[in-house]
Scaffold this motif. Structure first.
Motif, mmCIF file in Angstrom:
data_model
loop_
_atom_site.group_PDB
_atom_site.id
_atom_site.type_symbol
_atom_site.label_atom_id
_atom_site.label_comp_id
_atom_site.label_asym_id
_atom_site.label_seq_id
_atom_site.Cartn_x
_atom_site.Cartn_y
_atom_site.Cartn_z
ATOM 1 N N LYS A 12 3.851 9.066 1.942
ATOM 2 C CA LYS A 12 3.287 10.283 1.373
ATOM 3 C C LYS A 12 4.094 11.476 1.863
ATOM 4 O O LYS A 12 4.206 11.698 3.084
ATOM 5 C CB LYS A 12 1.812 10.445 1.773
ATOM 6 C CG LYS A 12 1.183 11.767 1.351
ATOM 7 C CD LYS A 12 1.192 11.952 -0.162
ATOM 8 C CE LYS A 12 0.618 13.310 -0.569
ATOM 9 N NZ LYS A 12 0.724 13.541 -2.017
ATOM 10 N N ASN A 13 4.659 12.217 0.928
ATOM 11 C CA ASN A 13 5.452 13.397 1.262
ATOM 12 C C ASN A 13 4.826 14.634 0.638
ATOM 13 O O ASN A 13 4.258 14.576 -0.453
ATOM 14 C CB ASN A 13 6.889 13.270 0.720
ATOM 15 C CG ASN A 13 7.593 12.024 1.217
ATOM 16 O OD1 ASN A 13 7.288 11.509 2.285
ATOM 17 N ND2 ASN A 13 8.524 11.533 0.423
ATOM 18 N N TYR A 14 4.933 15.745 1.346
ATOM 19 C CA TYR A 14 4.678 17.063 0.771
ATOM 20 C C TYR A 14 6.017 17.785 0.745
ATOM 21 O O TYR A 14 6.465 18.298 1.770
ATOM 22 C CB TYR A 14 3.658 17.846 1.591
ATOM 23 C CG TYR A 14 2.257 17.288 1.515
ATOM 24 C CD1 TYR A 14 1.547 17.284 0.303
ATOM 25 C CD2 TYR A 14 1.626 16.765 2.641
ATOM 26 C CE1 TYR A 14 0.265 16.769 0.228
ATOM 27 C CE2 TYR A 14 0.339 16.257 2.577
ATOM 28 C CZ TYR A 14 -0.333 16.268 1.368
ATOM 29 O OH TYR A 14 -1.612 15.753 1.297
ATOM 30 N N SER A 16 9.644 18.123 1.322
ATOM 31 C CA SER A 16 10.562 17.388 2.197
ATOM 32 C C SER A 16 9.886 16.887 3.468
ATOM 33 O O SER A 16 10.509 16.221 4.294
ATOM 34 C CB SER A 16 11.747 18.292 2.579
ATOM 35 O OG SER A 16 11.280 19.438 3.281
ATOM 36 N N GLU A 18 7.553 14.482 5.470
ATOM 37 C CA GLU A 18 7.008 13.121 5.364
ATOM 38 C C GLU A 18 5.740 13.028 6.213
ATOM 39 O O GLU A 18 5.780 13.171 7.425
ATOM 40 C CB GLU A 18 8.063 12.120 5.862
ATOM 41 C CG GLU A 18 7.922 10.739 5.253
ATOM 42 C CD GLU A 18 9.126 9.859 5.549
ATOM 43 O OE1 GLU A 18 9.611 9.215 4.612
ATOM 44 O OE2 GLU A 18 9.577 9.833 6.716
ATOM 45 N N CYS A 49 -5.494 9.046 0.061
ATOM 46 C CA CYS A 49 -4.627 8.226 -0.800
ATOM 47 C C CYS A 49 -5.378 6.993 -1.295
ATOM 48 O O CYS A 49 -5.237 6.594 -2.465
ATOM 49 C CB CYS A 49 -3.368 7.809 -0.039
ATOM 50 S SG CYS A 49 -2.187 9.144 0.264
ATOM 51 N N GLU A 54 -5.276 11.965 -3.314
ATOM 52 C CA GLU A 54 -3.885 12.358 -3.082
ATOM 53 C C GLU A 54 -2.977 11.313 -3.725
ATOM 54 O O GLU A 54 -3.130 10.115 -3.462
ATOM 55 C CB GLU A 54 -3.573 12.411 -1.581
ATOM 56 C CG GLU A 54 -4.286 13.517 -0.829
ATOM 57 C CD GLU A 54 -3.570 14.849 -0.928
ATOM 58 O OE1 GLU A 54 -2.538 14.922 -1.634
ATOM 59 O OE2 GLU A 54 -4.048 15.812 -0.319
ATOM 60 N N SER A 57 3.582 8.862 -2.591
ATOM 61 C CA SER A 57 4.982 9.133 -2.930
ATOM 62 C C SER A 57 5.807 7.862 -3.054
ATOM 63 O O SER A 57 6.914 7.880 -3.589
ATOM 64 C CB SER A 57 5.609 10.043 -1.865
ATOM 65 O OG SER A 57 4.844 11.219 -1.698
ATOM 66 N N GLY A 58 5.265 6.750 -2.546
ATOM 67 C CA GLY A 58 5.969 5.476 -2.628
ATOM 68 C C GLY A 58 5.082 4.355 -2.156
ATOM 69 O O GLY A 58 4.114 4.567 -1.422
#
Length: 365
Positions: A12-14, A16, A18, A49, A54, A57-58
């Motif tokens: 999970k990124n906001y 740049s 992590e 998540c 939320e 991101s991957g």
């Protein structure tokens, strides 16, 4: 038994930044998973998540064997209990509990039946006509739990549900949640920063720091065999003593030499753990250091230690000393004769100690 929740390589990124880094977790039907760690470690983000609040991101996330990675929260068959209760102030308790069912078009008879059942389970039958403003914090939390329970979801999610309650009520509600889990056999994911809460409730604990999982295990595994210095220090109250020491092999095992603030170093002979590097961090729980006169066993090693502080605590007395340049706590019986400024013969249970590498912090035994 099939996995009710499976998370694989989740990031999970906001921008740049992590926040969550390669999270891998799975639990079976009926498990009580607790995510624990200090503020800012990512545990609430991970819960969001799972809930779908939320986007990830991957990686991937499965609930009940179905891929939920891109599924909206309302279609994930989950129920969430928030720290803030999130009750509708103008609605009665009964309407707060049944509102979700009403929105989904559940018939009135089913609503009434589920409401009665949940109210009985949570012992809130006498509160159904009240509004949230007329309830105590503990009662509001029961109502929030009732609203989740009528859903009968695949997965319950709890986001620090007890953090707004006073200490006594927290203990009572903790017991209620544990009993509820045992009665329902439901699958639960629970976020807390309170390691006692984690140890008490969980069947499985995930310890997090800086968005990285430090260790996953049962409460006993986490407590008795911490994977690194962070877990050892974070889990347990009082915390594990972490003492810099020197290890030297001898004919029958390993001599563990620990400097004292005053006087000669103490030397303990460990016959169980061999092949240790010269510099180690010795991890020993306070309850594994006791009055020599009251302890015996194959792995007990005795040493004279100079006591600095004595703290009576009812059934126990805590004695604090300086070993290896650190404050070290021993948990003694209430009838101990330990006194500040005096030497006391203490027994160390080397059958239960942990060793860590000073440079990496990783467990060595």
């Amino acid at each position: 038994m099939a996995n009710i929740l499976k998370i694989e390589h989740l990031f999970k990124n906001y921008g740049s930044v992590e926040i969550l880094k390669d999270i891998n977790v799975e639990i079976e039907q009926g498990d009580f998973l607790v995510l624990v760690g200090p503020s800012g470690c990512g545990k609430s983000t991970l819960l969001n998540c799972i809930a779908g609040l939320e986007p990830i991101s991957g990686g991937s996330l499965h609930i009940g064997g179905q891929d939920m990675t891109a599924v909206s929260p309302k279609d994930r068959d989950i129920a969430m209990v928030f720290q803030s209760y999130a009750l509708y102030p103008t609605m009665t308790v009964a309407k707060n509990i049944t509102f979700g069912m009403k929105v989904r078009g559940v018939d009135q008879a089913t609503q009434d039946k589920k409401l009665a059942h949940v109210a009985q389970q949570l012992q809130i039958e006498n509160l159904l006509k009240r509004k949230p403003g007329q309830l105590s914090g503990g009662q509001r939390q029961r109502v929030a739990m009732g609203r989740a329970l009528v859903r009968d979801p695949k997965l319950f999610l709890f986001d620090e549900p007890l953090s707004n309650l006073d200490a006594k009520l927290r203990v009572e509600m903790r017991t209620e949640i544990k009993q509820l889990h045992q009665r329902l056999g439901a699958s639960m994911v629970y976020v807390t920063h309170d390691q006692i809460e984690a140890m008490t409730l969980a069947t499985k604990i995930v310890v997090m720091k800086g968005g990285v999982i430090q260790q996953i295990g049962t409460p006993a595994e986490i407590y008795n065999r911490p994977a690194n210095l962070f877990v050892a220090d974070f889990m347990g109250s009082p915390a594990m003593n972490l003492i810099p020491a020197k290890a030297r092999a001898n004919g029958s095992g390993t001599d563990i030499q620990i400097a004292q603030d005053r006087g000669d170093p103490i030397v303990l002979t460990d016959t169980k753990n061999r092949d240790l590097p010269e510099d180690v961090i010795l991890g020993v729980r306070p309850e594994d250091i006791g009055d020599a006169a009251m302890r015996s066993g194959a792995h007990m090693q005795e040493a004279e230690c100079l006591i600095d502080i004595v703290e009576p605590a009812g059934a126990d007395t805590y004695a604090v000393m300086q070993l290896g340049g650190k404050h070290v706590t021993a948990r003694l019986h209430s009838e101990t004769n330990a006194a500040p400024g005096n030497a006391q013969r203490l027994a160390f249970d080397l059958g239960k100690v942990s060793y860590f590498a000073p440079d990496t912090g990783l467990r060595l035994n």
